[in-house]
Enzyme design. Sequence first.
Site, PDB file in Angstrom:
ATOM      1  N   ASN A 128      59.827  43.072  66.770  1.00 58.41           N
ATOM      2  CA  ASN A 128      61.151  42.333  66.471  1.00 58.41           C
ATOM      3  C   ASN A 128      62.579  42.849  66.794  1.00 58.41           C
ATOM      4  O   ASN A 128      63.536  42.301  66.680  1.00 58.41           O
ATOM      5  CB  ASN A 128      60.779  42.908  64.675  1.00 58.41           C
ATOM      6  CG  ASN A 128      60.665  44.117  64.709  1.00 58.41           C
ATOM      7  OD1 ASN A 128      59.701  45.365  64.849  1.00 58.41           O
ATOM      8  ND2 ASN A 128      61.349  44.792  63.622  1.00 58.41           N
TER       9      ASN A 128
ATOM     10  N   GLY B 177      54.099  40.973  55.492  1.00 56.83           N
ATOM     11  CA  GLY B 177      53.474  41.562  56.838  1.00 56.83           C
ATOM     12  C   GLY B 177      53.445  43.075  56.735  1.00 56.83           C
ATOM     13  O   GLY B 177      52.496  44.373  56.776  1.00 56.83           O
TER      14      GLY B 177
ATOM     15  N   CYS C  76      64.968  46.216  58.167  1.00 60.90           N
ATOM     16  CA  CYS C  76      64.515  47.397  57.371  1.00 60.90           C
ATOM     17  C   CYS C  76      65.596  48.096  57.199  1.00 60.90           C
ATOM     18  O   CYS C  76      65.701  49.263  56.173  1.00 60.90           O
ATOM     19  CB  CYS C  76      63.839  47.584  57.206  1.00 60.90           C
ATOM     20  SG  CYS C  76      62.617  45.171  57.144  1.00 60.90           S
TER      21      CYS C  76
ATOM     22  N   ALA D  63      54.671  34.718  55.893  1.00 56.16           N
ATOM     23  CA  ALA D  63      54.682  33.595  56.153  1.00 56.16           C
ATOM     24  C   ALA D  63      56.599  33.494  56.220  1.00 56.16           C
ATOM     25  O   ALA D  63      57.206  32.500  57.103  1.00 56.16           O
ATOM     26  CB  ALA D  63      55.253  32.789  54.854  1.00 56.16           C
TER      27      ALA D  63
ATOM     28  N   GLN E  67      56.030  38.234  64.012  1.00 57.19           N
ATOM     29  CA  GLN E  67      57.478  38.193  64.892  1.00 57.19           C
ATOM     30  C   GLN E  67      56.390  37.171  66.467  1.00 57.19           C
ATOM     31  O   GLN E  67      57.042  35.500  65.966  1.00 57.19           O
ATOM     32  CB  GLN E  67      57.703  39.090  65.759  1.00 57.19           C
ATOM     33  CG  GLN E  67      58.917  39.907  65.200  1.00 57.19           C
ATOM     34  CD  GLN E  67      59.711  39.355  64.226  1.00 57.19           C
ATOM     35  OE1 GLN E  67      60.278  37.623  64.993  1.00 57.19           O
ATOM     36  NE2 GLN E  67      60.550  39.826  63.112  1.00 57.19           N
TER      37      GLN E  67
HETATM   38  C1  LIG Z   1      57.157  43.159  62.719  1.00 50.89           C
HETATM   39  C2  LIG Z   1      56.988  43.007  62.278  1.00 50.89           C
HETATM   40  N1  LIG Z   1      56.539  43.894  60.735  1.00 50.89           N
HETATM   41  C3  LIG Z   1      56.110  43.260  59.768  1.00 50.89           C
HETATM   42  C4  LIG Z   1      57.202  43.477  58.853  1.00 50.89           C
HETATM   43  C5  LIG Z   1      57.933  43.537  57.597  1.00 50.89           C
HETATM   44  O1  LIG Z   1      57.007  41.603  57.196  1.00 50.89           O
HETATM   45  P1  LIG Z   1      57.766  41.523  55.321  1.00 50.89           P
HETATM   46  O2  LIG Z   1      58.695  41.373  55.461  1.00 50.89           O
HETATM   47  O3  LIG Z   1      56.515  40.423  55.205  1.00 50.89           O
HETATM   48  O4  LIG Z   1      56.692  43.415  54.884  1.00 50.89           O
HETATM   49  C6  LIG Z   1      58.783  42.865  59.524  1.00 50.89           C
HETATM   50  C7  LIG Z   1      59.520  42.264  59.217  1.00 50.89           C
HETATM   51  O5  LIG Z   1      60.650  42.409  59.505  1.00 50.89           O
HETATM   52  C8  LIG Z   1      58.371  42.720  60.779  1.00 50.89           C
HETATM   53  O6  LIG Z   1      59.485  42.024  62.115  1.00 50.89           O
END
Ligand SMILES: Cc1ncc(COP(=O)(O)O)c(C=O)c1O
Length: 405
Positions: A155, A74, A333, A206, A185
């Site tokens: 999220n 993502g 994060c 994924a 999400q």
């Molecule tokens: C809304 C949203 N966008 C992007 C991401 C980032 O995705 P990835 O962990 O696959 O880089 C997340 C992950 O928490 C997310 O919840």
Amino acid sequence: MTGPRTYLDHAATTPPAPEVVQAMLPYLTEMWHNPSSIYVEAQEAAKALDRSRARIAQLVGAADPDEIVFTSGGSESDNLALRGVVAASTRRGKHVVTTGVEHHAVLDPLEQMEREGVAEVTVLPVRPDGSVDPAAVEDAVREDTVLVSVMHANNEVGALNDIAEIVRRVRAKNPRTVVHTDAVQSAAHLGVHVDRLGVDLMTFTAHKMYGPRGAGALYVRHGTPLQGQILGGGQERRIRAGTENTAAVVGFARAMELAAERREADISHERALQERLLEELPRRVPMLAITGPKDADSRLPGNVSCAVGFVEGESVLLALDLAGIAASSGSACTTGSVEPSHVLVAMGMPGELARGSLRFTLGRQNTEADVERVLEVLPGIVQRLRALSPIPVTEPPSDWAPWFE
Ligand SMILES: Cc1ncc(COP(=O)(O)O)c(C=O)c1O
């Protein structure tokens, strides 16, 4: 770790489904070859990539498999969408519209591009439930707006946005503005269809749908201006260089397929558990405010988020962990930072209350017993922490009142 553990952090990541692992294994053990090579084993790997691309394209309603660009997840897809459109649109303008509740994978590259002087960004406020008013997006679009990026589902608080309506309004105001949505999400829970939503770019990953980490995609509608950001071997139609992670891509396609097959069952299972928590938590814990939309239809299935007055979310999480419950205080994060969640702040929540934020996200394997366990242990944890707090627990300040209604 001793005793049974209860995992309630599916928005952070999901356990890979056994079917996904099975589908991936042959591409780790036998057909591990570079899909760009010429020999027969490599060609098998290339065919698996093609099949996965076609399957994902079909599941999201893309007209052509070539519109699916595989990435590492993502964050990379979001970065590619934003940087790629801005870089390809310099002659038309540099204005970008987004919202204050986006994931940092959207907000941070935009901030960086603004510092670099290559983008001018309008960050829209959101409604108290975390959703964005489509009319506000329309108002913000200008002649020189090259991109609008609004997430499909938040999220942290599970707020859903009416992306189809946003796209209609943006197109009416400026037909040349590209629209991106982060569906990281929502794709897992709700299923998404690029034509029904009408977007030009859509981000997937994924590992939020019982697939492996390190695999994702950006849907790129044909004709969308997009400059590749990782250059090198020319893979992914020169948009994203790098030897493809065949096993992960195969697992990604299988995970998306399973999500589609199980959607109805997953949604009703998660909604039932979600409703019990949404209803019962404020009854059991004094001064606990549910954050995000109140009605289930406007909320991501499985998401339960709240803010608890007069405690630190992080302290509650540590105590829950000791009690065998894995949860989060917002996005994984930003866990560990002392700042209140940018999402809750953008929703207008006072910082002191936002510091007590918690997020429980339910998944396929959760049971009623998991939910009851939270309801059983959380009140005692909060009570203990409040008793230990150096900050006196008083009547809630008046600006907290709307959050408890
Ligand atoms: C809304 C949203 N966008 C992007 C991401 C980032 O995705 P990835 O962990 O696959 O880089 C997340 C992950 O928490 C997310 O919840």
